[in-house]
Design a protein around this motif. Sequence first.
Motif, PDB file in Angstrom:
ATOM      1  N   ARG A 180      -0.243  -5.945   9.732  1.00 29.12           N
ATOM      2  CA  ARG A 180       0.441  -4.411   9.607  1.00 29.12           C
ATOM      3  C   ARG A 180       1.724  -4.464   9.353  1.00 29.12           C
ATOM      4  O   ARG A 180       2.442  -5.244  10.091  1.00 29.12           O
ATOM      5  CB  ARG A 180       0.056  -3.669  10.965  1.00 29.12           C
ATOM      6  CG  ARG A 180       0.384  -2.467  10.986  1.00 29.12           C
ATOM      7  CD  ARG A 180       0.016  -1.664  12.479  1.00 29.12           C
ATOM      8  NE  ARG A 180       0.614  -0.297  12.616  1.00 29.12           N
ATOM      9  CZ  ARG A 180      -0.258   0.668  12.235  1.00 29.12           C
ATOM     10  NH1 ARG A 180      -1.602   0.641  11.984  1.00 29.12           N
ATOM     11  NH2 ARG A 180       0.274   1.658  12.327  1.00 29.12           N
ATOM     12  N   GLY A 181       2.148  -3.389   8.503  1.00 33.41           N
ATOM     13  CA  GLY A 181       3.715  -3.607   8.147  1.00 33.41           C
ATOM     14  C   GLY A 181       4.559  -2.902   8.987  1.00 33.41           C
ATOM     15  O   GLY A 181       4.665  -1.743   9.003  1.00 33.41           O
ATOM     16  N   THR A 236      11.464  -7.389   7.309  1.00 35.81           N
ATOM     17  CA  THR A 236      10.688  -8.116   8.323  1.00 35.81           C
ATOM     18  C   THR A 236       9.293  -7.412   8.123  1.00 35.81           C
ATOM     19  O   THR A 236       8.157  -8.154   8.343  1.00 35.81           O
ATOM     20  CB  THR A 236      11.007  -8.114   9.790  1.00 35.81           C
ATOM     21  OG1 THR A 236      11.532  -6.611  10.196  1.00 35.81           O
ATOM     22  CG2 THR A 236      12.418  -8.874   9.894  1.00 35.81           C
ATOM     23  N   ALA A 237       9.287  -6.111   7.939  1.00 33.11           N
ATOM     24  CA  ALA A 237       7.866  -5.320   7.794  1.00 33.11           C
ATOM     25  C   ALA A 237       7.316  -5.773   6.599  1.00 33.11           C
ATOM     26  O   ALA A 237       6.303  -6.011   6.377  1.00 33.11           O
ATOM     27  CB  ALA A 237       8.048  -3.842   7.595  1.00 33.11           C
ATOM     28  N   LEU A 238       8.186  -6.064   5.546  1.00 34.91           N
ATOM     29  CA  LEU A 238       7.631  -6.644   4.258  1.00 34.91           C
ATOM     30  C   LEU A 238       7.045  -7.980   4.286  1.00 34.91           C
ATOM     31  O   LEU A 238       5.919  -8.168   3.684  1.00 34.91           O
ATOM     32  CB  LEU A 238       8.585  -6.818   3.394  1.00 34.91           C
ATOM     33  CG  LEU A 238       8.560  -7.245   1.830  1.00 34.91           C
ATOM     34  CD1 LEU A 238       9.609  -6.725   0.982  1.00 34.91           C
ATOM     35  CD2 LEU A 238       8.693  -8.798   1.611  1.00 34.91           C
ATOM     36  N   MET A 239       7.370  -8.959   5.130  1.00 37.85           N
ATOM     37  CA  MET A 239       6.960 -10.084   5.527  1.00 37.85           C
ATOM     38  C   MET A 239       5.679 -10.103   6.161  1.00 37.85           C
ATOM     39  O   MET A 239       4.682 -10.797   5.976  1.00 37.85           O
ATOM     40  CB  MET A 239       8.026 -11.045   6.016  1.00 37.85           C
ATOM     41  CG  MET A 239       9.086 -11.398   5.319  1.00 37.85           C
ATOM     42  SD  MET A 239      10.348 -12.743   6.068  1.00 37.85           S
ATOM     43  CE  MET A 239      11.045 -11.503   7.523  1.00 37.85           C
ATOM     44  N   SER A 240       5.679  -9.141   7.072  1.00 43.08           N
ATOM     45  CA  SER A 240       4.431  -9.004   7.804  1.00 43.08           C
ATOM     46  C   SER A 240       3.136  -8.429   7.046  1.00 43.08           C
ATOM     47  O   SER A 240       2.132  -8.985   7.093  1.00 43.08           O
ATOM     48  CB  SER A 240       4.627  -7.905   8.934  1.00 43.08           C
ATOM     49  OG  SER A 240       5.393  -8.346  10.070  1.00 43.08           O
ATOM     50  N   SER A 241       3.533  -7.624   5.972  1.00 44.37           N
ATOM     51  CA  SER A 241       2.695  -7.019   5.058  1.00 44.37           C
ATOM     52  C   SER A 241       2.188  -8.327   4.051  1.00 44.37           C
ATOM     53  O   SER A 241       0.775  -8.472   3.896  1.00 44.37           O
ATOM     54  CB  SER A 241       3.142  -5.988   3.931  1.00 44.37           C
ATOM     55  OG  SER A 241       2.277  -5.484   3.215  1.00 44.37           O
ATOM     56  N   ILE A 242       2.965  -8.951   3.692  1.00 43.52           N
ATOM     57  CA  ILE A 242       2.753 -10.359   2.814  1.00 43.52           C
ATOM     58  C   ILE A 242       1.509 -11.215   3.611  1.00 43.52           C
ATOM     59  O   ILE A 242       0.887 -11.754   2.988  1.00 43.52           O
ATOM     60  CB  ILE A 242       3.763 -11.124   2.199  1.00 43.52           C
ATOM     61  CG1 ILE A 242       4.807 -10.270   1.191  1.00 43.52           C
ATOM     62  CG2 ILE A 242       3.503 -12.374   1.704  1.00 43.52           C
ATOM     63  CD1 ILE A 242       6.018 -10.915   0.869  1.00 43.52           C
ATOM     64  N   GLU A 243       2.090 -11.400   4.802  1.00 41.01           N
ATOM     65  CA  GLU A 243       1.111 -12.151   5.830  1.00 41.01           C
ATOM     66  C   GLU A 243      -0.215 -11.646   6.101  1.00 41.01           C
ATOM     67  O   GLU A 243      -1.155 -12.011   6.363  1.00 41.01           O
ATOM     68  CB  GLU A 243       1.858 -12.584   7.136  1.00 41.01           C
ATOM     69  CG  GLU A 243       2.925 -13.371   6.776  1.00 41.01           C
ATOM     70  CD  GLU A 243       3.844 -13.507   8.059  1.00 41.01           C
ATOM     71  OE1 GLU A 243       4.874 -14.246   8.045  1.00 41.01           O
ATOM     72  OE2 GLU A 243       3.730 -12.785   9.105  1.00 41.01           O
ATOM     73  N   GLY A 244      -0.447 -10.396   5.431  1.00 40.57           N
ATOM     74  CA  GLY A 244      -1.859  -9.594   5.671  1.00 40.57           C
ATOM     75  C   GLY A 244      -1.802  -8.651   7.097  1.00 40.57           C
ATOM     76  O   GLY A 244      -3.036  -8.487   7.583  1.00 40.57           O
ATOM     77  N   ALA A 268       0.976  -1.077  -0.061  1.00 43.83           N
ATOM     78  CA  ALA A 268       0.068   0.062   0.012  1.00 43.83           C
ATOM     79  C   ALA A 268       0.907   1.212  -0.063  1.00 43.83           C
ATOM     80  O   ALA A 268       0.416   2.454   0.281  1.00 43.83           O
ATOM     81  CB  ALA A 268      -0.976   0.009   1.142  1.00 43.83           C
ATOM     82  N   GLY A 269       2.093   1.260  -0.339  1.00 47.97           N
ATOM     83  CA  GLY A 269       3.136   2.179  -0.430  1.00 47.97           C
ATOM     84  C   GLY A 269       3.774   2.892   0.908  1.00 47.97           C
ATOM     85  O   GLY A 269       4.023   3.810   1.022  1.00 47.97           O
ATOM     86  N   ALA A 270       3.738   1.658   1.685  1.00 49.68           N
ATOM     87  CA  ALA A 270       4.483   2.099   3.137  1.00 49.68           C
ATOM     88  C   ALA A 270       5.977   2.047   3.087  1.00 49.68           C
ATOM     89  O   ALA A 270       6.376   1.081   2.602  1.00 49.68           O
ATOM     90  CB  ALA A 270       3.734   1.350   4.207  1.00 49.68           C
ATOM     91  N   PHE A 271       6.472   3.111   3.231  1.00 55.33           N
ATOM     92  CA  PHE A 271       8.105   3.136   3.205  1.00 55.33           C
ATOM     93  C   PHE A 271       8.799   2.132   3.970  1.00 55.33           C
ATOM     94  O   PHE A 271       9.747   1.299   3.571  1.00 55.33           O
ATOM     95  CB  PHE A 271       8.508   4.370   3.504  1.00 55.33           C
ATOM     96  CG  PHE A 271       9.954   4.556   3.650  1.00 55.33           C
ATOM     97  CD1 PHE A 271      11.023   4.640   2.377  1.00 55.33           C
ATOM     98  CD2 PHE A 271      10.769   4.759   4.903  1.00 55.33           C
ATOM     99  CE1 PHE A 271      12.177   4.520   2.166  1.00 55.33           C
ATOM    100  CE2 PHE A 271      12.274   5.014   4.649  1.00 55.33           C
ATOM    101  CZ  PHE A 271      12.972   4.846   3.558  1.00 55.33           C
ATOM    102  N   VAL A 272       8.071   1.961   5.163  1.00 53.77           N
ATOM    103  CA  VAL A 272       8.667   0.773   6.146  1.00 53.77           C
ATOM    104  C   VAL A 272       8.492  -0.601   5.736  1.00 53.77           C
ATOM    105  O   VAL A 272       9.582  -1.418   6.001  1.00 53.77           O
ATOM    106  CB  VAL A 272       8.189   1.007   7.498  1.00 53.77           C
ATOM    107  CG1 VAL A 272       6.882   0.475   7.673  1.00 53.77           C
ATOM    108  CG2 VAL A 272       8.628   0.330   8.478  1.00 53.77           C
ATOM    109  N   CYS A 273       7.810  -0.714   4.755  1.00 47.33           N
ATOM    110  CA  CYS A 273       7.682  -2.129   4.072  1.00 47.33           C
ATOM    111  C   CYS A 273       8.850  -2.576   3.066  1.00 47.33           C
ATOM    112  O   CYS A 273       8.898  -3.539   2.941  1.00 47.33           O
ATOM    113  CB  CYS A 273       6.265  -2.401   3.498  1.00 47.33           C
ATOM    114  SG  CYS A 273       4.880  -2.551   4.726  1.00 47.33           S
ATOM    115  N   GLY A 274       9.640  -1.629   3.131  1.00 44.83           N
ATOM    116  CA  GLY A 274      10.965  -2.030   2.338  1.00 44.83           C
ATOM    117  C   GLY A 274      11.920  -2.621   3.076  1.00 44.83           C
ATOM    118  O   GLY A 274      12.684  -3.388   2.463  1.00 44.83           O
ATOM    119  N   GLU A 275      11.641  -2.466   4.331  1.00 47.48           N
ATOM    120  CA  GLU A 275      12.444  -3.405   5.270  1.00 47.48           C
ATOM    121  C   GLU A 275      11.760  -4.778   5.452  1.00 47.48           C
ATOM    122  O   GLU A 275      10.588  -4.981   5.338  1.00 47.48           O
ATOM    123  CB  GLU A 275      12.329  -2.817   6.877  1.00 47.48           C
ATOM    124  CG  GLU A 275      13.342  -3.210   7.756  1.00 47.48           C
ATOM    125  CD  GLU A 275      12.850  -4.533   8.534  1.00 47.48           C
ATOM    126  OE1 GLU A 275      13.907  -5.093   8.779  1.00 47.48           O
ATOM    127  OE2 GLU A 275      11.714  -4.637   8.652  1.00 47.48           O
TER     128      GLU A 275
END
Length: 517
Positions: free
Chosen positions: A331-332, A321-329, A312-319
């Motif tokens: 919060r990033g 572990t945050a990216l993996m959380s986002s893939i899992e559905g 959804a365009g969250a900068f933190v999801c480039g990290e």
Amino acid sequence: MAKLPIITTIEDLTKIKSKFNKKMDGFKYRVYICSGGGCISSNCHEVKAKLMKYLEKLNLTEQVNVVETGCIGTCALGPVMVIAAAGKNNQENFMNGVFYTKLEASDIKAIVESHLLKGIIKSDKTYLDPKTNKHIHSLKDIDYFKNQIKIALRNCGSIDYSSLEEYIANGGYMSAAKALLNTTQQEVVDVIKNSGLRGRGGAGFPTGIKWESGLKAKGDIKYLVCNADEGDPGAFMDRSILEGDPHSVIEGMLIAAFAIGSQKGYVYVRAEYPIAIDRLESAIKDARASGLLGENIFNSGFNFDIEIRIGAGAFVCGEETALMSSIEGKRGEPRQKPPLPFEKGLFGKPTIINNVETYANVPVILERGSEWFAGIGTEKSKGTKVFALAGDICNTGIIEVPMGVSLGEILFDIGGGIPKKKKFKAAQTGGPSGGCIPKELLNTPIDYDSLSKLGTIMGSGGLISMDEDTCMVDMARFFLEFVKDESCGKCVPCRLGTKRMLEILERITRGEGREGD
């Protein structure tokens, strides 16, 4: 659309290459129209429509092959196109081609009648060198192009991004076939280790060591992830590769998956990249339809498939572990490490994550060997690096240079220097986590260690040039405002600290600075 062939052997790849080259030999000219994000925004499709109209009108459609490509590189000059000789030596012909820039639909009639009908170059629409103010025809004679070495960007701008057959004709999927059919997992890992390839996403961790950890990790299920969530302001390297050569990333992931023993891959792309998403999705479907993804690939018994996940365009999801959380559905938000992803990553399973540019390098390393790749760059930073040149610079765009090239060479030899005869002040690298390199350090080699010593980082490859009019306090305020807005809010120092630091900088920019700031 013709049905794609099922590919199960190396011979199948060779036949497709031969068939494609034979088809190209039937044309006199090949016209490459840039359809990267920048050229699309400046109406390249209008230019193509007008070109097709005049080719048909003059009965040239059987002599001229027209293709849409990814970014050719010079984003400030769009729409651009290259007219080259057709034939099997695609890359060589492309570099010898004539480079037309800043096109409008109204320019096309004269170019077609002059160049394609009479063989006379329309010089006034070719590339104008900002240093000499003279028109240069051929790509190979333009400083911007001739000072680059392209590995990750090898096909960007010079092939039809939508054609699996053309990717194969340029050697595509041959490395994957040889890896799956003729080598062991450890041998593939060793090639990448010996090449010295480091992750191009920012941290620069050795890719081969990461893959070896994935190979040795215990578990029946392992995941492979491609991080395409580049969020640094001014960065568009991964986007350009996905738009211009999506199969190189798919092939790189296929090789990586075989090396670590993964059967499932995810590409995490930000929603702001709709063109890249569409082209990658189409390439994945084509690879799947041809048997290059799915079950029993190349009749090797190896299974692997890829899914796209849109962020959804969250900068933190480039990290990671945050990216993996986002893939899992979820919060990033970043997670504590250890455990590292190769131990416990996506859905609690061993996971290996690399970025787009890293995967794009892999097929060429397997094709040409680890010694070849290790012979480019510096002792500790091997190979090339893709940069997005932005800001106060004549030639904004996407480039690829050997590691260790100086900042001055990038900005002045390739970038063309600072516009309007202004003086250079500093270059910002590494996005919000990076720093600025002043003019006194223009001779700094651009590699991981040299930048780290200066207190900045390579990052994913954004490089923003600033001229003498730039206020460095404003620059710091801009990046701090960015990170404050992009904070996920999980940790107090980031959630509150960035806000307080921004308040201090805003006071300074209003002339209200005080002792202690």
